[in-house]
Design a protein around this motif. Structure first.
Motif, PDB file in Angstrom:
ATOM      1  N   GLN A 147      -6.017   6.428   0.715  1.00  0.00           N
ATOM      2  CA  GLN A 147      -6.456   5.882   2.117  1.00  0.00           C
ATOM      3  C   GLN A 147      -6.281   4.505   2.401  1.00  0.00           C
ATOM      4  O   GLN A 147      -6.986   3.752   3.388  1.00  0.00           O
ATOM      5  N   ALA A 148      -5.281   3.792   1.714  1.00  0.00           N
ATOM      6  CA  ALA A 148      -5.060   2.383   1.886  1.00  0.00           C
ATOM      7  C   ALA A 148      -4.173   2.448   2.909  1.00  0.00           C
ATOM      8  O   ALA A 148      -3.116   3.127   3.440  1.00  0.00           O
ATOM      9  N   ARG A 149      -4.258   1.501   4.025  1.00  0.00           N
ATOM     10  CA  ARG A 149      -3.330   1.185   5.216  1.00  0.00           C
ATOM     11  C   ARG A 149      -3.094  -0.363   5.342  1.00  0.00           C
ATOM     12  O   ARG A 149      -3.787  -1.368   4.896  1.00  0.00           O
ATOM     13  N   ALA A 150      -2.240  -0.759   6.117  1.00  0.00           N
ATOM     14  CA  ALA A 150      -1.748  -2.065   6.408  1.00  0.00           C
ATOM     15  C   ALA A 150      -0.933  -2.090   7.698  1.00  0.00           C
ATOM     16  O   ALA A 150      -0.377  -1.202   7.798  1.00  0.00           O
ATOM     17  N   SER A 151      -1.222  -3.189   8.214  1.00  0.00           N
ATOM     18  CA  SER A 151      -0.355  -3.437   9.521  1.00  0.00           C
ATOM     19  C   SER A 151      -0.194  -4.989   9.567  1.00  0.00           C
ATOM     20  O   SER A 151      -0.876  -5.914   9.236  1.00  0.00           O
ATOM     21  N   VAL A 188       0.864  -1.164  -0.080  1.00  0.00           N
ATOM     22  CA  VAL A 188       0.136  -0.047   0.004  1.00  0.00           C
ATOM     23  C   VAL A 188       1.065   1.264   0.092  1.00  0.00           C
ATOM     24  O   VAL A 188       0.380   2.561   0.032  1.00  0.00           O
ATOM     25  N   LEU A 189       2.319   0.978   0.103  1.00  0.00           N
ATOM     26  CA  LEU A 189       3.068   2.304   0.275  1.00  0.00           C
ATOM     27  C   LEU A 189       3.209   2.892  -1.054  1.00  0.00           C
ATOM     28  O   LEU A 189       3.169   2.397  -2.100  1.00  0.00           O
ATOM     29  N   ARG A 239       7.133   1.890   8.461  1.00  0.00           N
ATOM     30  CA  ARG A 239       7.369   2.184   9.815  1.00  0.00           C
ATOM     31  C   ARG A 239       7.394   0.899  10.466  1.00  0.00           C
ATOM     32  O   ARG A 239       6.633  -0.012  10.281  1.00  0.00           O
ATOM     33  N   ASP A 289       3.891  -0.960   9.687  1.00  0.00           N
ATOM     34  CA  ASP A 289       2.738  -0.061   9.555  1.00  0.00           C
ATOM     35  C   ASP A 289       3.010   0.760   8.418  1.00  0.00           C
ATOM     36  O   ASP A 289       4.270   1.393   8.247  1.00  0.00           O
ATOM     37  N   ALA A 290       1.868   1.040   7.486  1.00  0.00           N
ATOM     38  CA  ALA A 290       2.130   1.315   6.284  1.00  0.00           C
ATOM     39  C   ALA A 290       0.872   2.265   5.853  1.00  0.00           C
ATOM     40  O   ALA A 290      -0.216   1.741   5.909  1.00  0.00           O
ATOM     41  N   SER A 291       0.991   3.430   5.405  1.00  0.00           N
ATOM     42  CA  SER A 291       0.005   4.314   4.874  1.00  0.00           C
ATOM     43  C   SER A 291       0.308   4.726   3.404  1.00  0.00           C
ATOM     44  O   SER A 291       1.363   5.454   3.362  1.00  0.00           O
TER      45      SER A 291
END
Length: 384
Positions: free
Chosen positions: A303-307, A278-279, A286, A297-299
């Motif tokens: 508005q995509a996010r992943a953890s 998603v980066l 991060r 953690d990535a944003s």
């Protein structure tokens, strides 16, 4: 000139010598392969003033001689000839005729007298295990810069000292270092010898000479024509060295620090690949290291996010949060070649500067590997 040669042996030899030639050469003569037929068999060579490749193969020579023919075209033809012995001859008009089974090709010859002399290496040499050398190249060369603006960073520095050969590469954001055994014979000494070799050439050497035995490495020349030669069996590759001062990156490696995390290499690789999807390009990922895990953690845009979290063991210090280039980290994890990886957090005297992380192999959670491979990676600033 006229000779007969095994199809597969000839095809492999031609493919080897043309591999280092650039796809587009400003001088057409340098696109040629020089073939010399004589009492010792067949010699094939290619040279573009920066790198050369030469090999000798067995052949039945009816009429000795020398020809120069377009290398890549010859390689394609030889690989597609019928699986029968190939006859190569020069006809009355000076054209080169290749015959194999029912296939016949006629190629224009190139002027041999205009071809530059293939460099000869007469300097001191030493031996390295071929498998160790190929592995070391794969672990280091990817860290060299691909930007020709700073030529010294596009090479891999070879450093010979005593019984050790070190390979070092950097692109300013990371440094890769690997040590392997060096046998200098009777000429071995404590004085350090260095050679800055183009990474592209060295990578081809690693692929070509990776199958067992020893590789002889020799240094020769002076001034603007310093070269290094790699020889194994009947094959030799030479490379013109890059001129300039390689940065003193060894001093960046920390002497000793106990603040580190140990993570399963495969688990970390897979998690980094997933979360970084998603980066945005070139954005840092991060990482938060705690006593028993590392969380990514990535944003990104849209508005995509992943953890994701992976088990880890943090020793010798407080929790750590930092940003790392995911691609640079993945390349390091692939180079470590061990089940576990140690990520060491270094310290800097400059409070305003981020300190690099040191990545090394770890055979188990408790036991570190020999420090033959080291990789320093500079963290990225994280936006709050």
């Amino acid at each position: 000139m006229k000779f007969h040669v095994n199809r597969d042996v000839f095809s492999e030899a031609v493919s080897f010598v043309v591999k280092l030639l650039p796809q587009r050469n400003p001088q057409p003569i340098l696109a040629g392969v020089l073939i010399e037929a004589g009492d010792e068999g067949l010699s094939l060579a290619a040279f573009d003033y920066e790198a050369s490749a030469r090999t000798v193969i067995e052949a039945s020579v009816d009429e000795p001689g020398t020809i120069l023919v377009h290398g890549r075209l010859l390689s394609e033809i030889a690989s597609r000839m019928p699986n029968q012995p190939i006859e190569v001859a020069v006809d009355e008009d000076g054209a080169i005729v290749l015959t194999g089974g029912s296939a016949r090709f006629t190629l224009a010859s190139m002027p041999v007298q205009e071809y530059p002399a293939i460099p000869e290496v007469t300097g001191e040499s030493g031996l390295v295990p071929a498998d160790d050398f190929a592995t070391a190249i794969a672990q280091v060369a990817f860290a060299a810069s691909r930007d020709d603006v700073t030529p010294v960073l596009t090479g891999v520095q070879l450093e010979v000292s005593g019984t050790q050969l070190s390979l070092v590469a950097t692109d300013r954001y990371r440094v890769a270092l690997r040590d392997i055994p060096w046998d200098g014979g009777s000429a071995a000494g404590e004085e350090t010898t260095t050679a800055l070799v183009p990474a592209r050439t060295l990578q081809e050497v690693g692929k070509t000479f990776s199958h067992g035995g020893d590789i002889s490495i020799a240094f020769s020349g002076a001034g603007d024509r310093e070269i290094v030669a790699f020889t194994a069996g009947n094959r030799t590759v030479t490379s013109l060295l890059i001129k300039g001062n390689f940065p003193p990156v060894r001093r960046l490696f920390p002497e000793q620090t106990d603040h580190h995390a140990v993570v399963n290499t495969g688990d970390l690789q897979e998690a980094v690949r997933r979360v970084s999807l998603v980066l945005d390009r070139a954005a840092p990922l991060r990482f938060t290291f705690t006593a028993d895990s590392v969380t990514m953690d990535a944003s990104g845009s849209e508005q995509a996010r992943a953890s994701e979290s992976v088990d880890a063991t943090l020793l010798g210090g407080d929790d750590v949060t930092l940003g790392l280039n995911p691609q640079y980290l993945l390349e390091a994890l692939g180079a470590v070649r061990s089940e576990f990886v140690r990520i060491t957090f270094t310290s800097s005297e400059n409070a305003n500067k981020l300190s690099p992380v040191l990545i090394t192999a770890q055979t188990s959670v408790e036991r570190s590997d020999a420090d033959t491979f080291k990789y320093l990676l500079q963290p990225n600033l994280l936006l709050r």
